[in-house]
Design a protein around this motif. Structure first.
Motif, PDB file in Angstrom:
ATOM      1  N   VAL A  41      12.713  13.767  -9.137  1.00  0.00           N
ATOM      2  CA  VAL A  41      12.517  12.523  -9.548  1.00  0.00           C
ATOM      3  C   VAL A  41      11.572  12.637 -11.003  1.00  0.00           C
ATOM      4  O   VAL A  41      11.508  12.005 -11.921  1.00  0.00           O
ATOM      5  CB  VAL A  41      11.967  11.605  -8.790  1.00  0.00           C
ATOM      6  N   GLY A  42      10.415  13.512 -10.643  1.00  0.00           N
ATOM      7  CA  GLY A  42       9.514  13.682 -11.752  1.00  0.00           C
ATOM      8  C   GLY A  42      10.354  14.284 -12.936  1.00  0.00           C
ATOM      9  O   GLY A  42       9.957  13.859 -14.100  1.00  0.00           O
ATOM     10  N   ALA A  43      11.120  15.401 -12.893  1.00  0.00           N
ATOM     11  CA  ALA A  43      11.775  15.764 -13.791  1.00  0.00           C
ATOM     12  C   ALA A  43      12.610  14.918 -14.734  1.00  0.00           C
ATOM     13  O   ALA A  43      12.707  14.717 -15.982  1.00  0.00           O
ATOM     14  CB  ALA A  43      12.736  17.097 -13.523  1.00  0.00           C
ATOM     15  N   ARG A  44      13.372  13.881 -13.832  1.00  0.00           N
ATOM     16  CA  ARG A  44      14.271  12.915 -14.738  1.00  0.00           C
ATOM     17  C   ARG A  44      13.445  11.944 -15.374  1.00  0.00           C
ATOM     18  O   ARG A  44      13.574  11.599 -16.495  1.00  0.00           O
ATOM     19  CB  ARG A  44      15.099  12.400 -13.486  1.00  0.00           C
ATOM     20  N   SER A  45      12.081  11.484 -14.596  1.00  0.00           N
ATOM     21  CA  SER A  45      11.475  10.519 -15.554  1.00  0.00           C
ATOM     22  C   SER A  45      10.695  11.165 -16.798  1.00  0.00           C
ATOM     23  O   SER A  45      10.819  10.408 -17.606  1.00  0.00           O
ATOM     24  CB  SER A  45      10.235  10.218 -14.359  1.00  0.00           C
ATOM     25  N   LEU A  46      10.325  12.254 -16.786  1.00  0.00           N
ATOM     26  CA  LEU A  46       9.761  12.802 -17.828  1.00  0.00           C
ATOM     27  C   LEU A  46      10.809  13.011 -18.818  1.00  0.00           C
ATOM     28  O   LEU A  46      10.673  12.779 -20.021  1.00  0.00           O
ATOM     29  CB  LEU A  46       8.984  14.229 -17.460  1.00  0.00           C
ATOM     30  N   SER A  47      12.088  13.516 -18.547  1.00  0.00           N
ATOM     31  CA  SER A  47      12.919  13.668 -19.297  1.00  0.00           C
ATOM     32  C   SER A  47      13.584  12.488 -20.070  1.00  0.00           C
ATOM     33  O   SER A  47      13.652  12.469 -21.413  1.00  0.00           O
ATOM     34  CB  SER A  47      14.092  14.345 -18.635  1.00  0.00           C
ATOM     35  N   ALA A 169      17.132  18.163 -17.672  1.00  0.00           N
ATOM     36  CA  ALA A 169      16.935  17.456 -16.581  1.00  0.00           C
ATOM     37  C   ALA A 169      17.977  17.311 -15.618  1.00  0.00           C
ATOM     38  O   ALA A 169      17.785  17.349 -14.337  1.00  0.00           O
ATOM     39  CB  ALA A 169      16.641  16.014 -16.979  1.00  0.00           C
ATOM     40  N   ASP A 170      19.373  17.622 -15.996  1.00  0.00           N
ATOM     41  CA  ASP A 170      20.565  17.447 -15.378  1.00  0.00           C
ATOM     42  C   ASP A 170      20.495  18.777 -14.410  1.00  0.00           C
ATOM     43  O   ASP A 170      20.757  18.855 -13.147  1.00  0.00           O
ATOM     44  CB  ASP A 170      21.717  17.325 -16.081  1.00  0.00           C
ATOM     45  N   SER A 171      20.067  19.940 -14.974  1.00  0.00           N
ATOM     46  CA  SER A 171      20.194  21.196 -14.140  1.00  0.00           C
ATOM     47  C   SER A 171      19.103  21.261 -13.127  1.00  0.00           C
ATOM     48  O   SER A 171      19.468  21.710 -12.077  1.00  0.00           O
ATOM     49  CB  SER A 171      19.934  22.300 -15.283  1.00  0.00           C
ATOM     50  N   LEU A 172      17.897  20.345 -13.539  1.00  0.00           N
ATOM     51  CA  LEU A 172      16.828  20.404 -12.253  1.00  0.00           C
ATOM     52  C   LEU A 172      17.439  19.370 -11.095  1.00  0.00           C
ATOM     53  O   LEU A 172      17.030  19.826  -9.991  1.00  0.00           O
ATOM     54  CB  LEU A 172      15.552  20.116 -12.956  1.00  0.00           C
ATOM     55  N   LEU A 173      18.302  18.396 -11.690  1.00  0.00           N
ATOM     56  CA  LEU A 173      18.561  17.740 -10.529  1.00  0.00           C
ATOM     57  C   LEU A 173      19.479  18.242  -9.611  1.00  0.00           C
ATOM     58  O   LEU A 173      19.502  18.335  -8.487  1.00  0.00           O
ATOM     59  CB  LEU A 173      19.205  16.396 -11.158  1.00  0.00           C
ATOM     60  N   TRP A 174      20.434  19.115 -10.325  1.00  0.00           N
ATOM     61  CA  TRP A 174      21.631  19.738  -9.335  1.00  0.00           C
ATOM     62  C   TRP A 174      21.016  20.885  -8.663  1.00  0.00           C
ATOM     63  O   TRP A 174      21.246  20.805  -7.490  1.00  0.00           O
ATOM     64  CB  TRP A 174      22.501  20.584 -10.439  1.00  0.00           C
ATOM     65  N   ALA A 289      11.911   4.791  -7.405  1.00  0.00           N
ATOM     66  CA  ALA A 289      13.149   5.483  -6.648  1.00  0.00           C
ATOM     67  C   ALA A 289      12.254   6.583  -5.981  1.00  0.00           C
ATOM     68  O   ALA A 289      13.007   7.068  -4.712  1.00  0.00           O
ATOM     69  CB  ALA A 289      13.733   6.202  -7.937  1.00  0.00           C
ATOM     70  N   LEU A 290      11.192   7.065  -6.121  1.00  0.00           N
ATOM     71  CA  LEU A 290      10.736   8.118  -5.509  1.00  0.00           C
ATOM     72  C   LEU A 290      10.158   7.730  -4.026  1.00  0.00           C
ATOM     73  O   LEU A 290      10.189   8.216  -3.063  1.00  0.00           O
ATOM     74  CB  LEU A 290       9.433   8.667  -6.206  1.00  0.00           C
ATOM     75  N   LEU A 291       9.304   6.286  -4.032  1.00  0.00           N
ATOM     76  CA  LEU A 291       8.996   5.908  -3.068  1.00  0.00           C
ATOM     77  C   LEU A 291      10.110   5.217  -2.085  1.00  0.00           C
ATOM     78  O   LEU A 291      10.012   5.675  -0.644  1.00  0.00           O
ATOM     79  CB  LEU A 291       8.273   4.436  -3.143  1.00  0.00           C
TER      80      LEU A 291
END
Length: 321
Positions: A41-47, A169-174, A289-291
């Motif tokens: 979630v953090g990676a997606r938010s920062l991206s 971000a997509d790679s981190l999510l995967w 989304a994190l909570l």
């Protein structure tokens, strides 16, 4: 038999299943899942935030900025090429701000590559940072005018940076999804082993009940409820344990996401930083989304425990002679 007396079937699952070890293992799995999900979630938010900022920022480079402008236009009264470009940019409705970087700013940007040599003696182009209004782009006629009045002008729209940020971000999510799936599989395997141990410990009782007419659903339900209860406790413990490090990480990443500063001092400062971070997380400063995801982890773990126990017990009962 008295009506108020509880009916016992002899399974005694409280003694058959390894309560502490199962709760500990499930708590560890929940902790790993919480941290992995938080990282995603953090990676997606920062991206998303950085990509959005890059979309509204355009860099314009004007070579030979002190030469006279070569065409008549909105900046025709300007004496130099860079002045003509600035005049055209400042007059554009889509531009909120156009700022030319001075020598000190260029020195700071180029210091990692050229050291302390300085940029005064280098034939560098003028660099202009252009802040666009949200959702706006530089119109093609304006770009044509800039290149006509100052030939060789380069306009960088940061599209490549945005694409790279989204790809990262997509790679981190995967990776996070794969890690979460792996944690779930390992958790199911641990719960399955604990259930089989419980079945082995109460084999005689389960066999007698089964021969007396107890259905597979009844026995599986007993084991499923017990394992689900232990899994819920482990999931809650693991998720709660993950909150302090998540709060500290969220506070440290706040400046990168456009939040406040995150300064720490001595040990008292560390403790104050920690308590403030935890309080901020509890007050809902983290992404929704994190909570929501953290709140769902104990429920998902409970479902995995119940389903795993049901499958293991039913398969075991079907193999009885």
């Amino acid at each position: 038999m008295n009506k108020g007396r509880r009916i016992r079937d002899g399974l005694a699952l409280a003694r058959a299943l390894p309560d502490r070890s199962l709760v500990t293992m499930v708590a560890a799995m929940s902790l790993l899942a919480s941290l992995t999900f938080t990282g995603a979630v953090g990676a997606r938010s920062l991206s998303d935030r950085w990509a959005k900022g890059a979309a509204n920022l355009v860099t314009v480079q004007v070579p030979d900025p002190d030469k006279a402008t070569s065409a008549a236009g909105r900046g025709a009264s300007a004496a130099t090429r860079v002045q003509a470009v600035l005049a055209n940019l400042e007059a554009a409705p889509a531009v909120m701000r156009a700022h030319r970087l001075d020598g000190a700013e260029l020195d700071r940007l180029l210091r990692p590559w050229i050291g302390d040599v300085g940029t005064a003696a280098l034939p560098l182009p003028a660099v202009i940072e252009v802040d666009l209004a949200p959702g706006q782009t530089l119109p093609d006629p304006l770009i044509s005018t800039l290149k006509t009045e100052a030939p060789g002008t380069l306009i960088e729209k940061n599209d490549d940076w945005r694409a790279q940020l989204h790809a990262i971000a997509d790679s981190l999510l995967w990776c996070a999804g794969l890690a979460t799936l792996l944690v779930g599989v390992i958790g199911a395997a641990v719960i399955g082993m604990a259930t089989r141990l419980g079945l082995g410990a109460r084999r005689e009782s389960v066999t007698i009940l089964h021969e007396l007419g107890a259905s597979d659903g009844y026995v599986a339900g007993r084991f499923g409820r017990r394992v689900a209860g232990l899994s819920l406790v482990g999931g809650l413990v693991g998720t709660l344990v993950s909150l302090p490090p998540i709060a500290v990480l969220a506070r440290l990443m706040a400046p990168l996401a456009g939040g406040g500063s995150a300064e720490m001092g001595n040990m008292h400062g560390w403790w104050g930083f920690f308590t403030e971070s935890l309080s901020s997380l509890m007050q809902g400063s983290a992404p929704q989304a994190l909570l929501i995801g953290l709140g769902c982890i104990p429920l998902v773990v409970t479902l995995i425990g119940w389903v795993t126990a049901q499958v293991i017990v039913r398969v075991w009962l079907r193999r009885l002679p």
